[in-house]
Design a protein around this motif. Structure first.
Motif, PDB file in Angstrom:
ATOM      1  N   ARG A  99       0.843  -1.200   0.000  1.00 16.15           N
ATOM      2  CA  ARG A  99       0.000   0.000   0.000  1.00 16.15           C
ATOM      3  C   ARG A  99       0.873   1.243   0.000  1.00 16.15           C
ATOM      4  O   ARG A  99       1.986   1.241   0.482  1.00 16.15           O
ATOM      5  CB  ARG A  99      -0.842   0.041   1.269  1.00 16.15           C
ATOM      6  N   LEU A 100       0.271   2.292  -0.492  1.00 16.78           N
ATOM      7  CA  LEU A 100       0.941   3.586  -0.506  1.00 16.78           C
ATOM      8  C   LEU A 100       0.668   4.292   0.819  1.00 16.78           C
ATOM      9  O   LEU A 100      -0.488   4.464   1.202  1.00 16.78           O
ATOM     10  CB  LEU A 100       0.413   4.409  -1.685  1.00 16.78           C
ATOM     11  N   ALA A 101       1.712   4.665   1.532  1.00 20.57           N
ATOM     12  CA  ALA A 101       1.548   5.278   2.852  1.00 20.57           C
ATOM     13  C   ALA A 101       1.117   6.743   2.749  1.00 20.57           C
ATOM     14  O   ALA A 101       0.368   7.230   3.599  1.00 20.57           O
ATOM     15  CB  ALA A 101       2.837   5.181   3.648  1.00 20.57           C
ATOM     16  N   GLU A 102       1.611   7.446   1.742  1.00 22.85           N
ATOM     17  CA  GLU A 102       1.286   8.870   1.615  1.00 22.85           C
ATOM     18  C   GLU A 102       1.329   9.310   0.165  1.00 22.85           C
ATOM     19  O   GLU A 102       1.990   8.697  -0.661  1.00 22.85           O
ATOM     20  CB  GLU A 102       2.264   9.708   2.450  1.00 22.85           C
ATOM     21  N   PRO A 154       0.425   8.010  -7.742  1.00 21.81           N
ATOM     22  CA  PRO A 154      -0.317   6.865  -7.178  1.00 21.81           C
ATOM     23  C   PRO A 154      -1.194   6.181  -8.222  1.00 21.81           C
ATOM     24  O   PRO A 154      -1.539   6.760  -9.249  1.00 21.81           O
ATOM     25  CB  PRO A 154      -1.164   7.515  -6.081  1.00 21.81           C
ATOM     26  N   ARG A 155      -1.533   4.950  -7.911  1.00 23.05           N
ATOM     27  CA  ARG A 155      -2.460   4.154  -8.712  1.00 23.05           C
ATOM     28  C   ARG A 155      -3.508   3.606  -7.753  1.00 23.05           C
ATOM     29  O   ARG A 155      -3.197   3.298  -6.621  1.00 23.05           O
ATOM     30  CB  ARG A 155      -1.738   3.010  -9.409  1.00 23.05           C
ATOM     31  N   ALA A 156      -4.719   3.476  -8.227  1.00 26.11           N
ATOM     32  CA  ALA A 156      -5.804   2.986  -7.372  1.00 26.11           C
ATOM     33  C   ALA A 156      -6.252   1.610  -7.835  1.00 26.11           C
ATOM     34  O   ALA A 156      -6.373   1.357  -9.031  1.00 26.11           O
ATOM     35  CB  ALA A 156      -6.981   3.956  -7.411  1.00 26.11           C
ATOM     36  N   ARG A 157      -6.472   0.731  -6.860  1.00 26.00           N
ATOM     37  CA  ARG A 157      -7.104  -0.570  -7.112  1.00 26.00           C
ATOM     38  C   ARG A 157      -8.442  -0.542  -6.406  1.00 26.00           C
ATOM     39  O   ARG A 157      -8.493  -0.427  -5.184  1.00 26.00           O
ATOM     40  CB  ARG A 157      -6.257  -1.705  -6.550  1.00 26.00           C
ATOM     41  N   VAL A 158      -9.511  -0.614  -7.169  1.00 28.54           N
ATOM     42  CA  VAL A 158     -10.858  -0.483  -6.616  1.00 28.54           C
ATOM     43  C   VAL A 158     -11.586  -1.810  -6.790  1.00 28.54           C
ATOM     44  O   VAL A 158     -11.628  -2.352  -7.897  1.00 28.54           O
ATOM     45  CB  VAL A 158     -11.644   0.651  -7.330  1.00 28.54           C
ATOM     46  N   ALA A 188      -6.535   3.719 -12.550  1.00 28.43           N
ATOM     47  CA  ALA A 188      -7.261   2.826 -11.645  1.00 28.43           C
ATOM     48  C   ALA A 188      -7.539   1.490 -12.309  1.00 28.43           C
ATOM     49  O   ALA A 188      -7.810   1.418 -13.498  1.00 28.43           O
ATOM     50  CB  ALA A 188      -8.574   3.469 -11.216  1.00 28.43           C
ATOM     51  N   GLU A 189      -7.451   0.459 -11.498  1.00 28.66           N
ATOM     52  CA  GLU A 189      -7.856  -0.886 -11.901  1.00 28.66           C
ATOM     53  C   GLU A 189      -9.108  -1.202 -11.101  1.00 28.66           C
ATOM     54  O   GLU A 189      -9.082  -1.148  -9.869  1.00 28.66           O
ATOM     55  CB  GLU A 189      -6.753  -1.888 -11.569  1.00 28.66           C
ATOM     56  N   VAL A 190     -10.198  -1.487 -11.792  1.00 29.63           N
ATOM     57  CA  VAL A 190     -11.479  -1.709 -11.118  1.00 29.63           C
ATOM     58  C   VAL A 190     -11.894  -3.163 -11.304  1.00 29.63           C
ATOM     59  O   VAL A 190     -11.896  -3.674 -12.426  1.00 29.63           O
ATOM     60  CB  VAL A 190     -12.569  -0.772 -11.682  1.00 29.63           C
ATOM     61  N   ARG A 191     -12.229  -3.811 -10.202  1.00 31.56           N
ATOM     62  CA  ARG A 191     -12.744  -5.181 -10.238  1.00 31.56           C
ATOM     63  C   ARG A 191     -14.138  -5.178  -9.643  1.00 31.56           C
ATOM     64  O   ARG A 191     -14.337  -4.653  -8.555  1.00 31.56           O
ATOM     65  CB  ARG A 191     -11.843  -6.125  -9.459  1.00 31.56           C
TER      66      ARG A 191
END
Length: 192
Positions: free
Chosen positions: A88-91, A137-141, A177-180
């Motif tokens: 995970r990204l802390a900040e 950052p990159r998001a995993r949703v 973002a990667e969405v599942r």
């Protein structure tokens, strides 16, 4: 995935070490060993001189030993680097306009993104994880979809709503973002 690999490797290594160590200890204490067991007495050695020098004069022996050891070193380095990499990204570094910048906690942005994504029509629950670097950052949703929800409008609402707001509020040029999506389990409806 790395947790699963760690558990499997540690379990296998522990099982092999306990089995071999227990068997050698039992043989060393003078207990009866099965007929197939290579060591059969308290004065027996693990590798005899003949076993240690059997392949030394073969042309393929040393290249094979070096190749196997090189593969083991590469695998050990891969495992070590995988342990050091954070999941995970802390900040997240936010451009505040004064040249200094500000730090936004990754969990806070994940929480805000998850709350807004979970409020979309047709979404039963949402979980967001930020990865990547703090400047990119990159998001995993992961979305838990209700039975009646159509994926298209939910995905459009996520990108135009929650992800757009997060990108704007954090001052990011982009937020990939990667969405599942996964459907909620529900009982079958009766048709009369």
């Amino acid at each position: 995935m790395i947790k699963t690999v760690n558990r499997i490797l540690l379990g296998l290594a522990g099982l092999v070490l306990v089995a071999v160590g227990g068997a050698v200890l039992a043989t060393g204490l003078g207990l009866d060993a099965p007929s197939w067991w290579p060591w059969d007495g308290t004065d027996d050695v693990l590798l005899s001189k003949a076993d240690r020098t059997r392949w030394r004069d073969e042309g393929w022996w040393w290249p094979t030993v070096i190749a196997v050891l090189a593969v083991l070193v590469v695998l050990a380095l891969w495992w070590l680097l995988a342990q050091l990499r954070r999941g995970r990204l802390a900040e997240v570094l936010v451009d505040s306009g004064d040249g200094e910048g500000a730090l936004l906690r990754g969990r806070a942005l994940e929480g805000a993104l998850g709350d807004e994504a979970g409020a979309l029509d047709g979404v039963s629950g949402a979980k967001v994880t930020l990865t990547g670097r703090r400047t990119a950052p990159r998001a995993r949703v992961r979305l838990l979809m209700q039975p009646h929800a159509a994926p298209g409008p939910v995905l459009r609402g996520l990108f135009e709503g929650a992800l757009s707001h997060a990108r704007t509020s954090a001052g990011l040029d982009e937020l990939p973002a990667e969405v599942r999506m996964k459907a909620v389990k529900h009982r079958a409806e009766r048709v009369n």
